[in-house]
Design a protein around this motif. Structure first.
Motif, PDB file in Angstrom:
ATOM      1  N   ILE A 230      27.507  31.254  37.699  1.00  0.00           N
ATOM      2  CA  ILE A 230      27.491  29.486  37.868  1.00  0.00           C
ATOM      3  C   ILE A 230      26.186  28.621  37.744  1.00  0.00           C
TER       4      ILE A 230
ATOM      5  N   ASP B 221      38.298  30.500  38.170  1.00  0.00           N
ATOM      6  CA  ASP B 221      37.449  31.697  38.185  1.00  0.00           C
ATOM      7  C   ASP B 221      37.138  31.420  39.452  1.00  0.00           C
ATOM      8  N   CYS B 222      36.833  29.854  40.261  1.00  0.00           N
ATOM      9  CA  CYS B 222      36.238  30.177  42.005  1.00  0.00           C
ATOM     10  C   CYS B 222      36.609  29.841  42.809  1.00  0.00           C
TER      11      CYS B 222
ATOM     12  N   TYR C 203      32.065  30.288  33.269  1.00  0.00           N
ATOM     13  CA  TYR C 203      33.225  30.444  34.166  1.00  0.00           C
ATOM     14  C   TYR C 203      33.839  29.325  33.975  1.00  0.00           C
TER      15      TYR C 203
ATOM     16  N   THR D 186      32.785  38.881  39.453  1.00  0.00           N
ATOM     17  CA  THR D 186      31.927  37.134  40.113  1.00  0.00           C
ATOM     18  C   THR D 186      31.316  36.550  38.572  1.00  0.00           C
TER      19      THR D 186
ATOM     20  N   THR E  81      31.153  32.462  41.153  1.00  0.00           N
ATOM     21  CA  THR E  81      31.882  32.025  41.052  1.00  0.00           C
ATOM     22  C   THR E  81      33.397  32.569  42.356  1.00  0.00           C
TER      23      THR E  81
END
Length: 167
Positions: A19, A43-44, A39, A16, A10
């Motif tokens: 993904i 969050d990214c 996620y 983090t 992310t």
């Protein structure tokens, strides 16, 4: 046998979230998964939203974390060990790999319990061994990036056995 690991996650911070994760073996075996429940888009980072998320194909590769753990362990158990996990970014990718590989306080018996840093491995090669190889910009897709790392390793080690131990 070496397995080349790449992950997409992310953002570059301690919180983090994974993904996607890919492994490509020296022999060409491939494992790839996109996580569906680790996620949310919020969050990214903007970079990940623009460059990573559009490349995902969740209907084809998506799995919740528990299924991804099971499928990764099944993939690893079908390979003859010892397995050496190689990454060009082990400070990030290794912890994410461990989230999938370390299940019920058990580590896969045929997998080395520390990563090999490909950057250090490549540094040991003679300049002549590298020749005309140019490093492509990685496409920020875990499977494509892992394939590129495996291919680069094969090309760099094909010209010379000096300084590289084949496993």
């Amino acid at each position: 046998m070496k397995l080349f690991l790449d992950c997409e996650f992310t953002r570059l911070n301690r919180d983090t979230k994974l993904i996607s994760l890919a492994l490509v073996s020296e022999a060409g075996h491939e494992y790839y998964v996109e996580l569906t429940d680790t996620y949310v888009t919020q969050d990214c980072s903007d970079f990940v939203i623009q460059n990573v998320l559009p490349q995902l194909n969740l209907p084809e590769h998506g799995q919740p974390l528990v299924e991804a753990q099971t499928s990764l362990l099944a993939f690893l158990s079908n390979l003859e060990g010892p397995l050496e996990i190689c990454s060009d970014a082990p400070d990030w990718d290794w912890d994410l790999f461990c989230q999938l590989a370390y299940v019920n306080h058990r580590w896969p018996a045929n997998v080395a319990n520390s990563p090999t840093n490909l950057i250090l491995l490549f540094r040991h090669l003679e300049a002549d061994d590298i020749g005309d190889v140019t490093l492509p910009e990685l496409p920020h897709h875990a499977l494509l990036d892992a394939r590129l790392l495996a291919d680069l390793y094969r090309r760099l080690t094909a010209g010379s056995n000096r300084g590289i131990e084949h496993g």
